[in-house]
Enzyme design. Structure first.
Site, short mmCIF file in Angstrom:
data_model
loop_
_atom_site.label_atom_id
_atom_site.label_comp_id
_atom_site.label_asym_id
_atom_site.label_seq_id
_atom_site.Cartn_x
_atom_site.Cartn_y
_atom_site.Cartn_z
CG ASP A 193 -0.45 -0.08 2.51
OD1 ASP A 193 0.85 -0.29 2.62
OD2 ASP A 193 -1.06 0.04 3.64
CG ASP A 244 0.43 -4.15 2.17
OD1 ASP A 244 0.55 -4.87 3.17
OD2 ASP A 244 1.23 -3.13 1.67
CE LYS A 280 3.22 -6.00 3.82
NZ LYS A 280 2.87 -4.71 4.45
CD GLU A 293 0.55 -1.19 8.33
OE1 GLU A 293 0.44 -0.61 9.10
OE2 GLU A 293 0.98 -0.85 7.01
CD GLU A 324 8.16 -0.21 7.56
OE1 GLU A 324 7.01 -0.89 7.29
OE2 GLU A 324 8.38 0.95 6.94
O1 KIV Z 1 3.26 -1.30 1.63
C1 KIV Z 1 4.67 -1.64 1.53
O2 KIV Z 1 5.18 -1.43 0.50
C2 KIV Z 1 5.32 -2.33 2.54
C3 KIV Z 1 6.63 -2.55 2.74
C4 KIV Z 1 7.35 -1.17 3.20
C5 KIV Z 1 7.02 -3.55 3.65
O3 KIV Z 1 4.37 -2.62 3.54
#
Ligand code: KIV
Length: 250
Positions: free
Chosen positions: A45, A84, A114, A116, A180
């Protein structure tokens, strides 16, 4: 050419083979990264920042992630594609999280999502995993929490919290975890304690793999220069010089 799968990520950790990931948002770059041999392509994202020119990832929508995720997935023949889940597409309810993650997998053909969170999203990770939706967790600096944190870019140093988050993500069923901006010693400890691969960004070399935002790695974002970021090319300079040459010739 055998496609990289979720079990391959876990097997790589078992065999001590490092995993490389980069972000991609479009067809040409995704195909190029795949041809270059990355193990994973993340449709991050960060789209909001590097593609849309915004200052945070928060405005990115599910529709936009699906649009870019489908384009990237079509270009990639080998690497594992992970998409994401944007802000507020998994935090509201389990039902919404399953429905949104399901749309991502169905409409993009990516292999995983993915999100968070660690302890605070363990219930969601578990529900998605139970629905056969592979989840890559993301702990440490969480860009979607920018308003809670006040700013991004600061190293996350709360060792107890980081360890709890990482273990909660693994126990909930995550197949991998992004670390991260955390101290390398904590990343190393997490990497030793978990059986799933850790994918670091600004977390030191001891992680099981690394992920970089491709635009940063290729030198397209000149004002973004964190210490951890190695720029493997200066494509902005090359692009400006080539365009100047064209303008002059015309
Ligand atoms: O959104 C993204 O590109 C990420 C990376 C920084 C791991 O989550």
């Amino acid at each position: 050419m055998k496609p990289v799968t979720v079990p391959h990520f876990i097997e790589a950790k078992r065999k001590g083979r490092k995993l490389s990931m980069v972000t991609a948002y479009d067809y040409q770059w995704a195909g190029l990264f795949d041809e270059a041999g990355v193990d994973g392509v993340l449709v991050g994202d960060t789209l909001g920042m590097v593609v849309q020119g915004r200052s945070t990832t928060l405005p990115v929508t599910l529709e936009q992630m699906i649009y870019h995720g489908e384009i990237v997935s079509r270009a990639v023949q080998r690497a594992l594609v992970v998409v994401d889940m944007p802000f507020l597409t998994y935090q509201v309810s389990i039902e919404q999280a399953i429905s949104n993650a399901g749309r991502i997998l169905k409409e993009t053909t990516a292999s995983a999502v993915k999100l968070e969170g660690g302890v605070n999203q363990a219930h969601t990770i578990k529900a998605l995993t139970n629905a056969d939706i592979p989840v890559m967790a993301h702990v440490g600096l969480k860009p979607q929490s920018i308003h809670k944190l006040g700013s991004l870019g600061r190293i996350q140093r709360d060792k107890t919290q980081l360890l709890e988050d990482a273990h909660a993500a693994e126990e909930a069923g995550a197949f991998a975890i992004v670390l991260e901006m955390i101290p390398r010693s904590i990343a190393e400890q997490i990497t030793q304690e978990l059986t799933i691969p850790t994918i670091g960004i600004g977390a030191g070399a001891a992680c099981d793999g690394q992920v970089l935002v491709s635009n940063d790695m290729l030198g397209l974002t000149p004002s973004f220069n964190p210490k951890f970021l190695k720029k493997y090319a200066d494509l902005r300079k090359i692009g400006i010089e080539a365009t100047r040459a064209y303008v002059e010739e015309v």
